[in-house]
Design a protein around this motif. Structure first.
Motif, PDB file in Angstrom:
ATOM      1  N   HIS A 111      -0.219  88.351  30.796  1.00  0.00           N
ATOM      2  CA  HIS A 111      -1.628  89.061  30.725  1.00  0.00           C
ATOM      3  C   HIS A 111      -1.850  88.766  28.993  1.00  0.00           C
ATOM      4  O   HIS A 111      -2.996  88.534  28.887  1.00  0.00           O
ATOM      5  N   PHE A 112      -0.974  88.860  28.008  1.00  0.00           N
ATOM      6  CA  PHE A 112      -1.519  88.408  26.812  1.00  0.00           C
ATOM      7  C   PHE A 112      -2.041  87.103  26.391  1.00  0.00           C
ATOM      8  O   PHE A 112      -3.063  87.204  26.004  1.00  0.00           O
ATOM      9  N   ASN A 113      -1.096  86.223  27.110  1.00  0.00           N
ATOM     10  CA  ASN A 113      -1.931  84.837  26.987  1.00  0.00           C
ATOM     11  C   ASN A 113      -3.364  84.652  27.528  1.00  0.00           C
ATOM     12  O   ASN A 113      -4.209  84.033  27.052  1.00  0.00           O
ATOM     13  N   ARG A 114      -3.637  85.349  28.790  1.00  0.00           N
ATOM     14  CA  ARG A 114      -4.907  85.292  29.398  1.00  0.00           C
ATOM     15  C   ARG A 114      -5.949  85.857  28.518  1.00  0.00           C
ATOM     16  O   ARG A 114      -7.104  85.485  28.209  1.00  0.00           O
ATOM     17  N   LEU A 115      -5.472  86.991  27.784  1.00  0.00           N
ATOM     18  CA  LEU A 115      -6.478  87.877  26.719  1.00  0.00           C
ATOM     19  C   LEU A 115      -6.678  86.941  25.524  1.00  0.00           C
ATOM     20  O   LEU A 115      -7.847  86.913  25.157  1.00  0.00           O
ATOM     21  N   MET A 116      -5.731  86.133  24.934  1.00  0.00           N
ATOM     22  CA  MET A 116      -5.895  85.631  23.491  1.00  0.00           C
ATOM     23  C   MET A 116      -6.433  84.124  23.754  1.00  0.00           C
ATOM     24  O   MET A 116      -7.040  84.062  22.863  1.00  0.00           O
ATOM     25  N   TRP A 117      -6.331  83.547  24.985  1.00  0.00           N
ATOM     26  CA  TRP A 117      -6.985  82.437  25.027  1.00  0.00           C
ATOM     27  C   TRP A 117      -8.436  82.519  25.366  1.00  0.00           C
ATOM     28  O   TRP A 117      -8.894  83.486  26.030  1.00  0.00           O
ATOM     29  N   ASP A 118      -9.275  81.586  24.821  1.00  0.00           N
ATOM     30  CA  ASP A 118     -10.750  81.671  25.326  1.00  0.00           C
ATOM     31  C   ASP A 118     -10.977  80.683  26.446  1.00  0.00           C
ATOM     32  O   ASP A 118     -10.713  79.453  26.433  1.00  0.00           O
ATOM     33  N   ASN A 119     -10.914  81.268  27.643  1.00  0.00           N
ATOM     34  CA  ASN A 119     -10.903  80.720  28.882  1.00  0.00           C
ATOM     35  C   ASN A 119     -12.061  80.129  29.334  1.00  0.00           C
ATOM     36  O   ASN A 119     -12.342  79.344  30.446  1.00  0.00           O
TER      37      ASN A 119
END
Length: 310
Positions: A117-125
């Motif tokens: 979930h951290f990765n999804r939060l930190m990437w601009d998707n």
């Protein structure tokens, strides 16, 4: 289903291919990065089938799992068509965080799957449809003995990766306890108080489990599978409170902090008190089994694959 997937991350793929599908893994004569074929150091089932790029154009492929930006061009070149696409992002973003835009942020028709979930939060998707499927680990068993009053670290390329993996912090922990550092190219390290080991996967778990405590000095990567594997082994863990670690290591399963004095005190305490280390390690194993078990991982992927191919 027949799923095309490149052999990129051996540990993660080992869990992924335990599902009920046929997994087509590209192989090239040189077994280079785009054609490694089947793993040589992990135990993969017979449902993992090597396939040459030339055969892919006529192969039945129901879905493609992408893991690197250039693989989409390989799909176009080798298949000549685009089946349903899933892009698995294994890493936390680098560069201008938190404004790093993901390579598939503006690519229609691709489901972007993050492993934390951290990765999804930190990437601009961007506009990409995003999901999170957390890691799943094949249980190596409760192997911890803690017979050696040492700390253990697992890291590949510690010299090249430097501060990212906390290589500069190794002397801090090595001043407290003898430190065994496991991983590829660890022989390049020159840190007093450390011993380095480059072991095959089948030998790594048993040797890790002989050490009293697992130390995770990583500043900025995705959630390290080695940390989860140490918890599965029944090891108490001491880790920096960065990225997804605070979610993975609950209270009572180890010590998580960004204060070096707290971390070094914890390592010292675990090494000095084997009973305390055993009890915390048992709690770490229970937490890892509950959240990162293989069954949950495969069930999450089954749900997602059915949605993508529907």
């Amino acid at each position: 289903m027949r799923i095309l997937i490149w052999h990129v991350h051996g540990s993660w793929t080992t869990s992924f291919v335990q599902g009920p599908h046929t997994y087509l893994v590209p192989v090239t004569p040189d077994r280079g990065p785009d054609g490694l074929g089947r793993a040589r150091t992990w135990d993969w089932p017979d449902s993992v089938v090597e396939v040459s790029p030339e055969r892919l154009r006529d192969a039945d492929v129901d879905l493609v799992v992408l893991q690197r930006p250039h693989e989409l061009a390989l799909v176009d070149q080798w298949l000549g068509r685009r089946p349903p696409l899933v892009y698995v992002e294994h890493n936390a973003p680098h560069g201008d965080v938190p404004d790093t835009r993901h390579p598939v942020a503006d690519l229609p028709g691709v489901t972007l799957v993050h492993v934390t979930h951290f990765n999804r939060l930190m990437w601009d998707n961007g506009r990409a449809a995003t999901e999170v499927v957390e890691h799943g680990i094949i249980d190596p068993g409760h192997l911890w003995t803690g017979e050696l009053p040492h700390g253990a670290v697992v890291v590949n390329d510690p010299v090249r990766r430097g501060r990212t993996t906390g290589t500069d912090l190794l002397p801090v922990f090595a001043d407290v306890v003898p430190l065994d550092v496991f991983g590829m190219r660890t022989d390049q390290l020159d840190v007093p108080g450390t011993t380095t080991h480059d072991l095959p996967q089948h030998a790594l778990h048993a040797e890790l489990a002989r050490r009293r405590v697992y130390v995770h000095p990583v500043r900025w990567t995705s959630l390290g599978l080695s940390l989860l594997e140490a918890m599965f082994l029944g090891m108490p863990v001491v880790a920096l409170a960065t990225t997804e670690v605070t979610e993975a290591v609950p209270d009572g399963a180890g010590v998580v902090s960004n204060r070096l004095d707290v971390l070094t005190d914890a390592v010292r305490d675990f090494v000095a008190d084997p009973l305390h280390a055993r009890l915390i390690g048992e709690a770490a194993r229970a937490a890892a089994l509950a959240r990162y078990g293989l069954t949950r991982f495969l069930n999450d992927w089954e749900r997602l694959l059915k949605e993508v191919t529907r």
